[in-house]
Design a protein around this motif. Structure first.
Motif, PDB file in Angstrom:
ATOM      1  N   ALA A  35      -2.944   5.795 -10.021  1.00 29.14           N
ATOM      2  CA  ALA A  35      -3.609   7.095  -9.938  1.00 29.14           C
ATOM      3  C   ALA A  35      -4.669   7.266 -11.013  1.00 29.14           C
ATOM      4  N   THR A  52       0.833  -1.204   0.000  1.00 27.19           N
ATOM      5  CA  THR A  52       0.000   0.000   0.000  1.00 27.19           C
ATOM      6  C   THR A  52       0.866   1.253   0.000  1.00 27.19           C
ATOM      7  N   ARG A  53       1.910   1.250   0.819  1.00 27.13           N
ATOM      8  CA  ARG A  53       2.820   2.402   0.841  1.00 27.13           C
ATOM      9  C   ARG A  53       3.474   2.602  -0.519  1.00 27.13           C
ATOM     10  N   ALA A  88       2.347   1.581  -3.517  1.00 26.94           N
ATOM     11  CA  ALA A  88       1.381   1.908  -4.564  1.00 26.94           C
ATOM     12  C   ALA A  88       0.763   3.284  -4.381  1.00 26.94           C
ATOM     13  N   GLY A  89       0.826   3.799  -3.167  1.00 24.11           N
ATOM     14  CA  GLY A  89       0.200   5.081  -2.900  1.00 24.11           C
ATOM     15  C   GLY A  89      -1.303   5.004  -2.764  1.00 24.11           C
ATOM     16  N   GLN A  90      -1.820   3.802  -2.647  1.00 24.48           N
ATOM     17  CA  GLN A  90      -3.267   3.589  -2.560  1.00 24.48           C
ATOM     18  C   GLN A  90      -3.539   2.247  -1.897  1.00 24.48           C
ATOM     19  N   GLN A  91      -4.511   2.207  -1.008  1.00 20.84           N
ATOM     20  CA  GLN A  91      -4.928   0.954  -0.393  1.00 20.84           C
ATOM     21  C   GLN A  91      -5.608   0.069  -1.432  1.00 20.84           C
ATOM     22  N   ARG A 132       2.715   3.662  -9.506  1.00 18.55           N
ATOM     23  CA  ARG A 132       1.933   4.676  -8.801  1.00 18.55           C
ATOM     24  C   ARG A 132       1.157   5.544  -9.784  1.00 18.55           C
ATOM     25  N   ARG A 133       1.766   5.869 -10.895  1.00 17.55           N
ATOM     26  CA  ARG A 133       1.068   6.662 -11.908  1.00 17.55           C
ATOM     27  C   ARG A 133      -0.104   5.881 -12.497  1.00 17.55           C
ATOM     28  N   GLU A 140       9.046  -3.325  -5.815  1.00 13.60           N
ATOM     29  CA  GLU A 140       9.815  -2.540  -4.873  1.00 13.60           C
ATOM     30  C   GLU A 140      11.318  -2.517  -5.164  1.00 13.60           C
ATOM     31  N   GLU A 153       8.348   1.507  -9.504  1.00 17.15           N
ATOM     32  CA  GLU A 153       7.439   2.049  -8.492  1.00 17.15           C
ATOM     33  C   GLU A 153       6.737   3.301  -9.002  1.00 17.15           C
ATOM     34  N   THR A 154       7.498   4.185  -9.614  1.00 22.36           N
ATOM     35  CA  THR A 154       6.921   5.427 -10.129  1.00 22.36           C
ATOM     36  C   THR A 154       5.885   5.146 -11.203  1.00 22.36           C
TER      37      THR A 154
END
Length: 312
Positions: A305, A63-64, A66-69, A301-302, A291, A297-298
């Motif tokens: 989003a 979660t950390r 991915a930036g999202q649960q 996360r994008r 990870e 990772e970037t």
């Protein structure tokens, strides 16, 4: 996917509006009930980790990253294992839904179909019903592939279909209406069988799952999933979930992850479940974790989003 150390195209979708309409549809007798889940495209982010259902901690770390649960959290269940109520409750407290793949390696599939495990199944169904929150359950995933004992070349497809129907019918008889039934295919490739052979009928399936991985730099969303999605659409308009997927480092994670999310949106699938597990067994068993690479990772996360995550 192929066996692991851990438990482990002629048809074109006419228009995005049609896909969205199909994915919102729930047919009578599909198992819809109090636990019916939202079915909007690009609304699910899921994960499989090493550790669950014994611990939730790896999901917290994901979660950390991915930036999202994630709103789908998975585990693999062996046959005769009980439903992991405590883990499912933890998942629910985090605002997510448990997705469970049931592995019948230690069962006789013909015996399942004949009712030989009904006491176990009733207890399992009763525990799922008593849990009272939505649960996604698949049985005998990747049955159109050859690497599992219940799969292509090892078991008649008709036997698998009979077992699938028996399980779903028994759960419904026990009023476990909070189950979303996930019929899970291996993405079509050399050596897999014709998927229509394993189709149990729309009244026994809620969602279609497709498992597929990026192994090589040359692979694209279309080459991995396109043909399978087209074949599914001949059978049914049920929503499709990318039920187990990842991009391997050999394929070029950071470069390929944007295409995975873009393809998911283009085909109107529900979302994806990332196999965030390290393997070390050649091209088909890479270290699938994100990870290890800041660029991956970037990119991930994008991609996350761009999703509009459902609140189950």
């Amino acid at each position: 996917m192929r066996p692991r150390v851990v438990l482990l195209v002629a048809i074109v979708i006419a228009a995005a509006a049609v896909v969205v309409a199909v994915n919102r549809f729930v047919s009578p007798g599909s198992g819809a009930g109090p636990g019916t889940l939202p079915q909007q495209p690009a609304s699910y982010l899921g994960v499989y980790e090493t550790g669950p259902p014994r611990t939730y901690q790896p999901v917290t770390a994901f979660t950390r990253m991915a930036g999202q649960q994630p709103n789908l959290v998975g585990y693999y269940s062996g046959w005769r294992e009980p439903f992991q109520v405590s883990f499912a409750e933890t998942v629910h407290r985090h605002g997510a839904v448990t997705i469970m793949q049931w592995d019948p390696t230690l069962a006789s599939v013909s015996e399942i179909a004949a009712g030989g495990y009904d006491d176990y199944l009733r207890t399992f169904a009763d525990n799922v019903r008593s849990f009272g929150q939505p649960v996604v359950i698949g049985f005998g995933h990747e049955m159109n592939a050859y690497w599992y004992s219940w799969g292509y070349g090892h078991l008649p497809a008709s036997t698998f279909v009979a077992a699938w129907r028996h399980i779903v019918t028994l759960f419904r008889g026990q009023r476990a209406d909070n189950v979303t039934w996930l019929w899970t295919l291996q993405a079509d490739e050399t050596g897999t069988g014709p998927i229509a052979s394993w189709w149990p009928g729309s009244q026994y399936v809620t969602w279609i799952g497709i498992d597929g991985y990026y192994y090589r730099p040359s692979e694209t969303f279309f080459s991995i999933f396109g043909q399978t999605i087209a074949q599914v659409r001949v059978l049914t308009g049920k929503p499709v979930l990318l039920s187990e997927t990842a991009v391997g480092p050999y394929a070029g994670q950071a470069a390929k992850i944007p295409g995975l999310f873009a393809g998911m949106r283009h085909y109107g699938t529900l979302g994806l479940v990332w196999f965030d597990i390290a393997q070390d067994g050649g091209i088909y068993s890479q270290d699938w974790r994100i990870e290890n690479s800041q660029a991956a990772e970037t990119a991930f996360r994008r991609g996350v989003a761009t999703l509009t995550l459902a609140s189950p």
